[in-house]
Design an enzyme around this catalytic site. Structure first.
Site, short mmCIF file in Angstrom:
data_model
loop_
_atom_site.label_atom_id
_atom_site.label_comp_id
_atom_site.label_asym_id
_atom_site.label_seq_id
_atom_site.Cartn_x
_atom_site.Cartn_y
_atom_site.Cartn_z
N SER A 27 -14.24 -35.50 48.69
CA SER A 27 -15.57 -36.01 48.37
C SER A 27 -16.65 -34.97 48.62
O SER A 27 -17.80 -35.16 48.22
CB SER A 27 -15.87 -37.25 49.22
OG SER A 27 -15.99 -36.89 50.58
N CYS A 119 -13.94 -49.34 44.48
CA CYS A 119 -13.78 -47.93 44.15
C CYS A 119 -12.41 -47.42 44.61
O CYS A 119 -11.71 -46.72 43.87
CB CYS A 119 -14.90 -47.12 44.78
SG CYS A 119 -14.85 -45.36 44.38
N CYS A 216 -22.66 -45.28 47.35
CA CYS A 216 -23.15 -43.97 46.92
C CYS A 216 -24.21 -44.04 45.84
O CYS A 216 -25.03 -43.14 45.72
CB CYS A 216 -21.98 -43.12 46.45
SG CYS A 216 -21.04 -43.82 45.08
#
Length: 379
Positions: A27, A119, A216
């Protein structure tokens, strides 16, 4: 063991690390960067993959968010420094279809969604995992704080050693098949400080990088503005109504409220503290009442993912501990299957603010094992 058999490496394969390919989901944060650097240092054939999940130049992006533009750059720098290949995959359309759209629609339906779970379930542990297999990887590693342990019936999911960092609530939907391919090298660490120490030892520039936000794509925690961008007209005004029928005020959209909310109701001056106890989406009404109205012992569930050794429906009930929100500790309960994917949880002690759209995660009572979980719904 045969004389020519190779001992298991740290990822559980009977071959040298150099012959073991592992895709690391990067990430750009310190956790996944440490995983990649650690495995590369151990001699594994590491391939780093970063997902671009949304348009980083659009209003939905924000500084410090997971998978933002600077994070892709940080992940690439780690790969260059440690000498392994790194790829960026454009998953914007997949992420929007599988996560963001449902997030908006759930709020419109009066639920309180957890997009991070979706996700993991629909993007990282589905499409990305398949990409890892296409790259002929033996496994995929992530920076999640959770443990994978081998049990009598195969790999099991267990809470992280550090209860303050444990991410089991967000990973309950991991299937047994996915678990056989996944690895979580940080789950045994005693603290986040230990991860940052490792980052410093490996010379990673992200050693002191702040943690990313859970959601996010939500700037500054303003869910309502994101939903209104995605679904114009979602902020339909209406009434704030007491459970006894009194109209107490007006609101600018049901999407701005969640079950259990107390602050920001706009109905001050009353003798008793009031909480959101129901959301009447059809009539654009926010229903408020005393705290006692939030208490419930029965939690209906659907989309259950079961990780126990025995089939879910092999028993009439399962004694478990459950978490009905990520911020709450496990509490004792009885789980009763209704089908392979639906069931009801009866809490031994009533919980307040149990909300449709949240997850209810099952744990072995008195132990660390994650037994699965399901999605809370209205019934």
């Amino acid at each position: 063991m045969a004389l020519d058999a190779h001992p298991l490496n740290s990822l559980g394969f009977a071959k040298p690390p150099a012959e073991t390919r592992v895709v690391v989901a990067m990430s750009g944060g310190v956790d996944s960067s440490v995983v990649a650097a650690m495995l590369a240092d151990e001699g594994y054939d590491v391939v780093g993959v970063t997902l671009q999940l949304y348009d980083h130049g659009a209003a939905l992006a924000k500084k410090g968010a997971c998978c933002a533009g600077i994070d892709i750059h940080d992940a690439r720098r780690v790969a260059e420094m440690r000498g392994f290949p790194h790829y960026v995959l454009d998953y914007e359309n997949v992420f929007r279809d599988a996560v963001i759209d449902e997030f908006a629609d759930s709020y419109l339906a009066g639920a309180t969604p957890v997009p991070c779970i979706r996700c993991n379930e629909r993007v990282k542990f589905k499409d990305l995992l398949e990409t890892a297999k296409d790259l002929e990887a033996d496994c995929m590693a992530t920076g999640h704080y959770i443990q994978r342990r081998m049990g009598a019936e195969g790999p099991e999911l267990h809470c992280a050693a550090d209860a303050n960092r444990d991410q089991s609530y967000f990973l309950f939907s991991t299937t047994p098949e996915q678990l056989s391919f996944l690895r979580f090298p940080l789950g045994h660490l005693p603290s986040k400080a230990a991860t940052r120490e490792l980052a410093a030892q490996y010379g990673l520039a992200v050693a002191d990088k702040p943690d990313s936000q859970d959601i996010c794509f939500v700037p500054n925690g303003d869910y309502a503005s994101v939903i209104e961008k995605l679904r114009p007209g979602a902020g339909r005004p209406g009434e704030i109504v007491h459970a006894d029928g009194r109209v107490l005020g007006k609101h600018d959209g049901v999407i701005r409220y969640t079950i259990g909310q107390r602050r920001g109701l706009g109905v001050g001056g009353l003798a008793e503290p009031l909480y959101v106890v129901a959301l009447d989406v059809d009539n654009a009404r926010v229903v408020v009442g005393p705290k006692a109205m939030l208490a419930t012992r029965t939690v209906p569930l659907r989309e259950i993912n079961w990780l126990g050794d025995e089939p879910f429906t092999s028993r009439a009930e399962w004694p478990v501990s459950v978490r009905v929100r990520s911020t709450r500790p496990p509490t004792e309960a009885v789980l009763r299957p209704l089908s392979e994917t639906t069931g009801t949880v009866e809490l031994m002690n009533a919980e307040e603010g149990v909300s449709p759209g949240q997850a209810c995660v099952f744990y072995e009572t008195g132990g660390s094992r994650v037994l699965g979980g399901g999605w809370i719904w209205k019934g």
